[in-house]
Design a protein around this motif. Structure first.
Motif, mmCIF file in Angstrom:
data_model
loop_
_atom_site.group_PDB
_atom_site.id
_atom_site.type_symbol
_atom_site.label_atom_id
_atom_site.label_comp_id
_atom_site.label_asym_id
_atom_site.label_seq_id
_atom_site.Cartn_x
_atom_site.Cartn_y
_atom_site.Cartn_z
ATOM 1 N N UNK A 39 0.807 -1.216 0.000
ATOM 2 C CA UNK A 39 0.000 0.000 0.000
ATOM 3 C C UNK A 39 0.842 1.270 0.000
ATOM 4 N N UNK A 40 2.146 1.126 0.154
ATOM 5 C CA UNK A 40 3.009 2.296 0.228
ATOM 6 C C UNK A 40 3.093 2.997 -1.121
ATOM 7 N N UNK A 41 3.026 4.304 -1.098
ATOM 8 C CA UNK A 41 3.272 5.088 -2.302
ATOM 9 C C UNK A 41 4.791 5.116 -2.553
ATOM 10 N N UNK A 42 5.208 5.411 -3.769
ATOM 11 C CA UNK A 42 6.647 5.363 -4.057
ATOM 12 C C UNK A 42 7.390 6.603 -3.567
ATOM 13 N N UNK A 43 8.602 6.405 -3.131
ATOM 14 C CA UNK A 43 9.539 7.508 -3.023
ATOM 15 C C UNK A 43 9.969 7.855 -4.443
ATOM 16 N N UNK A 44 10.032 9.131 -4.748
ATOM 17 C CA UNK A 44 10.372 9.570 -6.102
ATOM 18 C C UNK A 44 11.772 10.157 -6.122
ATOM 19 N N UNK A 45 12.646 9.526 -6.887
ATOM 20 C CA UNK A 45 13.975 10.075 -7.160
ATOM 21 C C UNK A 45 13.840 10.984 -8.377
ATOM 22 N N UNK A 46 14.106 12.257 -8.187
ATOM 23 C CA UNK A 46 13.896 13.225 -9.252
ATOM 24 C C UNK A 46 15.241 13.815 -9.672
ATOM 25 N N UNK A 47 15.661 13.497 -10.878
ATOM 26 C CA UNK A 47 16.875 14.081 -11.446
ATOM 27 C C UNK A 47 16.520 15.464 -11.991
ATOM 28 N N UNK A 48 16.763 16.490 -11.204
ATOM 29 C CA UNK A 48 16.314 17.825 -11.611
ATOM 30 C C UNK A 48 17.247 18.464 -12.632
ATOM 31 N N UNK A 49 18.476 17.961 -12.750
ATOM 32 C CA UNK A 49 19.399 18.416 -13.786
ATOM 33 C C UNK A 49 20.402 17.310 -14.074
ATOM 34 N N UNK A 50 20.923 17.313 -15.279
ATOM 35 C CA UNK A 50 21.963 16.357 -15.643
ATOM 36 C C UNK A 50 23.348 16.981 -15.516
ATOM 37 N N UNK A 302 10.294 5.197 -7.650
ATOM 38 C CA UNK A 302 10.048 5.653 -9.013
ATOM 39 C C UNK A 302 11.002 6.778 -9.345
ATOM 40 N N UNK A 303 11.128 7.076 -10.611
ATOM 41 C CA UNK A 303 12.082 8.086 -11.046
ATOM 42 C C UNK A 303 11.462 9.011 -12.077
ATOM 43 N N UNK A 304 11.775 10.304 -11.933
ATOM 44 C CA UNK A 304 11.464 11.299 -12.962
ATOM 45 C C UNK A 304 12.800 11.868 -13.428
ATOM 46 N N UNK A 305 13.090 11.790 -14.723
ATOM 47 C CA UNK A 305 14.369 12.307 -15.195
ATOM 48 C C UNK A 305 14.260 13.780 -15.563
ATOM 49 N N UNK A 307 14.060 15.297 -18.263
ATOM 50 C CA UNK A 307 13.165 15.609 -19.378
ATOM 51 C C UNK A 307 11.703 15.348 -19.028
ATOM 52 N N UNK A 308 11.444 14.884 -17.797
ATOM 53 C CA UNK A 308 10.070 14.602 -17.374
ATOM 54 C C UNK A 308 9.631 13.176 -17.613
ATOM 55 N N UNK A 309 10.534 12.338 -18.125
ATOM 56 C CA UNK A 309 10.190 10.934 -18.338
ATOM 57 C C UNK A 309 10.141 10.192 -17.003
ATOM 58 N N UNK A 310 9.178 9.289 -16.885
ATOM 59 C CA UNK A 310 8.994 8.502 -15.664
ATOM 60 C C UNK A 310 9.530 7.098 -15.900
ATOM 61 N N UNK A 311 10.337 6.595 -14.951
ATOM 62 C CA UNK A 311 10.974 5.286 -15.051
ATOM 63 C C UNK A 311 10.732 4.484 -13.768
ATOM 64 N N UNK A 312 10.880 3.146 -13.831
ATOM 65 C CA UNK A 312 10.682 2.334 -12.625
ATOM 66 C C UNK A 312 11.669 2.652 -11.512
ATOM 67 N N UNK A 313 12.890 3.038 -11.862
ATOM 68 C CA UNK A 313 13.869 3.535 -10.902
ATOM 69 C C UNK A 313 14.904 4.338 -11.685
ATOM 70 N N UNK A 314 15.802 5.001 -10.968
ATOM 71 C CA UNK A 314 16.729 5.917 -11.629
ATOM 72 C C UNK A 314 17.787 5.214 -12.458
ATOM 73 N N UNK A 315 17.990 3.917 -12.240
ATOM 74 C CA UNK A 315 18.986 3.169 -13.025
ATOM 75 C C UNK A 315 18.385 2.555 -14.287
#
Length: 423
Positions: A39-50, A302-305, A307-315
């Motif tokens: 039931x846990x919501x995801x922690x979001x790893x957000x790459x705000x810049x490359x 979960x991951x947001x890169x 460019x705004x793309x959503x991925x299962x994780x940052x790797x």
């Protein structure tokens, strides 16, 4: 990071039985514990810049000291934060590149806090001077994770810049001086394990309260780094366990975690069976509730890169689930129509090879799936970084546990035909 609940193994809690800050979220104990791990919501790893001021040899995003077009603008960033706050994620980890290079870094963090979001930071630390540390504290960062990959020249080699080590050490001290919670992050590799004892000494000497040991994932420039052998991984885990237990015995416990290898839970359990069977049984109960890799990529993380793309994780940025410019993260994450996302949330039945036959499959769920994809080209192949022997994973039930008949709902960890209670 508190919320990476699935693939984080808390050595201090599981091996030593010491209460930890995220017990409710990670193991279903204490205040704020959800009814079930799923039931846990995801922690979001957000790459705000490359963009980054270093050039680390293991960088999963292949970042460099230059601008990258197409990154989210201010309005798009605040829209992401509005959505994450409304969705109720347990935390947002600002990452990069080097996130502190982002021109709106402090503004973004301040806005996130104004929305009630728990905000943490993943940084190389080289930009944290006294003033920056004070700003982080004032904004209300729950935690600042600073990467250290060796002592002195070893760290500088890993980070691709001479003098990086001294700036990183200063960053820890600046954060400590203002009362900002800070921790050390390290990627286990062929280079860093040779410095492991000195790094543990550094943690003790600098009185760092939290440390995360990441297992290598072969993304970006990390695909060119020499991984640790299975034998050396076991030796490294033993060093980490021994030092953690020493800190507990000496009255100075630290929050020690391993990340991106749920098999570490099985390794801790097998060692506890030899040294402290009663604690081993308690540990298995917690592992079964947590679900390990079952609740990692695609569910608990979960991951947001940039460019705004959503991925299962940052790797795993080769798999895009959607883009926040077209749909909010909450809608993308809640959409069950994506076939791989659906499989990740029911992954145990898809496992192949030794993972499918492993007696720890319900608590490990096949380790870290993207590594299998990177090495074998098959998402459901065995995790190549699993260091457990065939004998250790044999499906004949853990020694020393009695068969369960009390209708516990699978929480007690007692033995049945497959080694665990499933009443």
């Amino acid at each position: 990071m508190r919320g990476r609940v699935g693939d984080m193994i808390n050595v201090t809690k599981l091996f030593c039985g010491v209460e930890q800050p995220a017990d409710g979220l990670r193991y279903g104990q204490g205040h704020g514990a959800p009814v079930a791990a799923s039931e846990r919501k995801p922690v979001v790893v957000w790459n705000i810049t490359r963009q980054c001021n270093l050039k680390c040899i293991h960088c999963y995003s292949d970042s460099d000291a230059r601008s990258y077009p197409g990154e989210l603008n201010w309005e798009e960033c605040t829209g992401v934060l509005d959505d994450l706050a409304q969705y109720g994620v347990p935390g947002v980890l600002l990452s990069g590149g080097e996130p502190m290079i982002h021109p709106k870094f402090y503004d973004l963090a301040t806005y996130a806090r104004s929305k009630g979001l728990r905000v943490t930071l993943s940084t190389n630390g080289t930009l944290i001077d006294e003033e920056a540390a004070q700003k982080l504290k004032q904004i209300g960062f729950a935690y600042v994770g600073i990467s250290l990959d060796g002592i002195g020249e070893t760290h500088d080699y890993f980070r691709g810049r001479k003098g990086a080590y001294d700036k990183t050490v200063a960053a820890f001290r600046h954060c400590k001086a203002v009362g900002q919670k800070v921790g050390l992050r390290l990627t286990l590799s062929n280079n860093t394990v040779t410095d492991l004892e000195r790094i543990l000494d550094f943690i003790e000497r600098e009185e760092i309260d939290r440390v995360c040991f990441y297992h290598l994932v072969y993304s970006g420039r990390g695909s060119n780094v020499v991984d640790v052998t299975h034998e050396d991984t076991r030796k490294a885990l033993d060093k980490i366990i021994n030092r953690t237990a020493h800190w507990v015995r000496s009255g100075t416990p630290r929050e020690v975690l391993t990340v991106d290898q749920p098999a570490d839970g099985a390794y801790l359990y097998l060692r506890l069976l030899r040294e402290n069977p009663a604690q081993a049984e308690k540990m298995m109960r917690l592992l079964r509730w947590n679900g390990g890799g079952t609740n990692s990529s695609g569910r608990g993380i979960g991951n947001i890169d940039t460019q705004g793309n959503v991925h299962p994780d940052q790797f795993w940025q080769s798999l895009t689930l959607g883009n926040v410019r077209q749909r909010p993260f909450s809608q993308i994450w809640s959409d069950q129509s994506h076939p791989i996302l659906a499989q990740l949330r029911d992954r145990v039945k898809h496992l192949e090879g030794r993972c499918a036959q492993c007696r720890f499959r319900e608590t490990c769920a096949g380790g870290f799936r993207v590594r299998a994809l990177q090495v074998h080209g098959n998402l459901w192949a065995p995790d190549p970084a699993c260091y457990l022997s065939d004998e250790e994973i044999k499906d004949n039930g853990p020694a020393g546990l009695k068969a369960c008949s009390d209708g516990c709902g699978g929480a007690c960890g007692s033995r049945t035909h497959d080694g665990f209670c499933k009443n």
